[in-house]
Write a protein that holds these residues in place. Sequence first.
Motif, PDB file in Angstrom:
ATOM      1  N   TYR A 143      -1.152   5.649  -9.203  1.00  0.00           N
ATOM      2  CA  TYR A 143      -1.868   4.711  -8.152  1.00  0.00           C
ATOM      3  C   TYR A 143      -1.209   4.702  -6.828  1.00  0.00           C
ATOM      4  N   GLU A 144       0.205   4.533  -7.198  1.00  0.00           N
ATOM      5  CA  GLU A 144       0.844   4.544  -5.960  1.00  0.00           C
ATOM      6  C   GLU A 144       0.884   5.640  -4.701  1.00  0.00           C
ATOM      7  N   TYR A 145       0.139   6.591  -5.417  1.00  0.00           N
ATOM      8  CA  TYR A 145       0.136   8.008  -4.668  1.00  0.00           C
ATOM      9  C   TYR A 145      -1.170   8.030  -3.603  1.00  0.00           C
ATOM     10  N   ILE A 146      -2.274   6.952  -4.187  1.00  0.00           N
ATOM     11  CA  ILE A 146      -3.391   7.084  -3.481  1.00  0.00           C
ATOM     12  C   ILE A 146      -3.210   6.782  -1.899  1.00  0.00           C
ATOM     13  N   ASN A 147      -2.442   6.107  -1.355  1.00  0.00           N
ATOM     14  CA  ASN A 147      -2.168   5.662  -0.126  1.00  0.00           C
ATOM     15  C   ASN A 147      -1.970   7.351   0.744  1.00  0.00           C
ATOM     16  N   GLY A 148      -1.042   8.127   0.101  1.00  0.00           N
ATOM     17  CA  GLY A 148      -0.896   9.561   0.390  1.00  0.00           C
ATOM     18  C   GLY A 148      -1.895  10.334   0.452  1.00  0.00           C
ATOM     19  N   ILE A 149      -2.620  10.218  -0.307  1.00  0.00           N
ATOM     20  CA  ILE A 149      -4.115  10.999  -0.627  1.00  0.00           C
ATOM     21  C   ILE A 149      -5.004  10.637   0.706  1.00  0.00           C
ATOM     22  N   VAL A 150      -4.925   9.358   0.961  1.00  0.00           N
ATOM     23  CA  VAL A 150      -5.839   8.901   1.929  1.00  0.00           C
ATOM     24  C   VAL A 150      -5.190   9.392   3.233  1.00  0.00           C
TER      25      VAL A 150
ATOM     26  N   PRO B  41      -7.089   4.391 -17.455  1.00  0.00           N
ATOM     27  CA  PRO B  41      -8.247   4.045 -18.271  1.00  0.00           C
ATOM     28  C   PRO B  41      -9.357   4.405 -17.899  1.00  0.00           C
ATOM     29  N   ASP B  42      -9.530   4.356 -16.558  1.00  0.00           N
ATOM     30  CA  ASP B  42     -10.780   4.470 -15.757  1.00  0.00           C
ATOM     31  C   ASP B  42     -10.875   5.784 -15.058  1.00  0.00           C
ATOM     32  N   ARG B  43     -12.283   6.092 -14.798  1.00  0.00           N
ATOM     33  CA  ARG B  43     -12.763   7.262 -14.105  1.00  0.00           C
ATOM     34  C   ARG B  43     -13.426   6.737 -12.505  1.00  0.00           C
ATOM     35  N   PHE B  44     -13.127   7.273 -11.536  1.00  0.00           N
ATOM     36  CA  PHE B  44     -13.333   7.026 -10.208  1.00  0.00           C
ATOM     37  C   PHE B  44     -13.809   8.207  -9.385  1.00  0.00           C
ATOM     38  N   ARG B  45     -14.658   8.110  -8.443  1.00  0.00           N
ATOM     39  CA  ARG B  45     -14.698   9.131  -7.351  1.00  0.00           C
ATOM     40  C   ARG B  45     -13.680   9.005  -6.499  1.00  0.00           C
ATOM     41  N   LEU B  46     -12.989  10.032  -6.220  1.00  0.00           N
ATOM     42  CA  LEU B  46     -11.778   9.844  -5.380  1.00  0.00           C
ATOM     43  C   LEU B  46     -11.910   9.293  -3.845  1.00  0.00           C
ATOM     44  N   ASP B  47     -12.996   9.452  -3.350  1.00  0.00           N
ATOM     45  CA  ASP B  47     -13.585   8.949  -2.127  1.00  0.00           C
ATOM     46  C   ASP B  47     -13.540   7.142  -2.244  1.00  0.00           C
ATOM     47  N   GLU B  48     -14.116   6.977  -3.510  1.00  0.00           N
ATOM     48  CA  GLU B  48     -14.341   5.374  -3.734  1.00  0.00           C
ATOM     49  C   GLU B  48     -12.935   4.772  -3.866  1.00  0.00           C
ATOM     50  N   LEU B  49     -12.118   5.555  -4.567  1.00  0.00           N
ATOM     51  CA  LEU B  49     -10.656   4.932  -4.615  1.00  0.00           C
ATOM     52  C   LEU B  49     -10.202   4.865  -3.307  1.00  0.00           C
ATOM     53  N   ALA B  50     -10.122   5.796  -2.526  1.00  0.00           N
ATOM     54  CA  ALA B  50      -9.583   5.739  -1.015  1.00  0.00           C
ATOM     55  C   ALA B  50     -10.026   4.554  -0.473  1.00  0.00           C
ATOM     56  N   GLN B  51     -11.359   4.163  -0.323  1.00  0.00           N
ATOM     57  CA  GLN B  51     -11.894   3.135   0.251  1.00  0.00           C
ATOM     58  C   GLN B  51     -11.485   1.836  -0.227  1.00  0.00           C
ATOM     59  N   GLN B  52     -11.335   1.648  -1.605  1.00  0.00           N
ATOM     60  CA  GLN B  52     -10.629   0.428  -2.173  1.00  0.00           C
ATOM     61  C   GLN B  52      -9.164   0.344  -1.629  1.00  0.00           C
ATOM     62  N   ILE B  53      -8.467   1.329  -1.428  1.00  0.00           N
ATOM     63  CA  ILE B  53      -6.915   0.990  -1.220  1.00  0.00           C
ATOM     64  C   ILE B  53      -6.992   0.672   0.455  1.00  0.00           C
TER      65      ILE B  53
END
Length: 255
Positions: A133-140, A186-198
Amino acid sequence: MKIVVVGGTGLIGSKLVPLLERNHEVVIASRSTGVDTITGEGLADALAGAQVVVDVSNSPSLEKMVASAFFEASGCNLMAAAKAAGVQHHVALSAVGTERLPESGYFRAKMLQENLIRASNLPYTILRSTPFYEYINGIVEAGSDGDTLRISPALVQPIAGDDVALALRDVVLGQAQNRELEIVGPDRFRLDELAQQILAANGDPRLVIADAQAPYFGAILRDDTLIPGDHPRFAPTRFEDWLRRYVAQVLAPAN
Ligand SMILES: NC(=O)c1ccc[n+]([C@@H]2O[C@H](COP(=O)([O-])OP(=O)(O)OC[C@H]3O[C@@H](n4cnc5c(N)ncnc54)[C@H](OP(=O)(O)O)[C@@H]3O)[C@@H](O)[C@H]2O)c1
């Protein structure tokens, strides 16, 4: 038991060390503690008398040439030092999907690291994790294109860094498996949706555009590239709970 945590000052290493220190002698090995896996400086002294080495180091850059030079030199030096010290279990943290991402220079470098471990004849366990989770900002930020962000809509099952550290602790304290294990959230997401949430949590107004051709570490993802095999270990922390804590503990004090 003496355990050497290579990269023990990093994101995962600094979460793992306190979990092990309660009952074991732990040596933190990183350049800031005088151990350099590239030059070999301090490595023999750090590993002397160690039963287990756990490698949670990372390349200073994710660029393909730097990453591949890092994981090759670091892996060769670590394996040689571990053999010389009589280490009984080599543990390394790798990534779910590594073998499915040969077009990515970074993931080719991770495969190189894994192959050196498998070829070493040392008892080993490779723990492959999904993105933290801590790395999602980096993916964004990697998908940044001016005011918009192009991110792949591939499926992903990310995980909290704290949960990765707990799983690693169990691997470190267990028997060598001589194979790869997988750990996922525990949960599956679409990468773009996860990016929008962060981005929303960060108060960042940029818009995420789902783009199946947007590269991830230089590779185009299929829907299931980042999805684990049939028997992963599931970690408990949900993204929404982690995000709530991230907003309260990281974002709020900074504002
Ligand atoms: N990010 C993700 O979502 C993800 C997912 C799956 C797997 N992984 C894997 O998890 C591992 C750990 O990632 P992380 O984010 O915790 O790493 P990190 O925070 O970037 O920490 C890297 C560590 O490596 C050390 N290091 C760098 N160069 C070194 C050298 N030459 N000699 C000794 N130590 C060195 C650093 O300390 P110094 O700077 O003091 O040397 C630091 O302690 C990586 O191998 C990565 O591939 C990451």
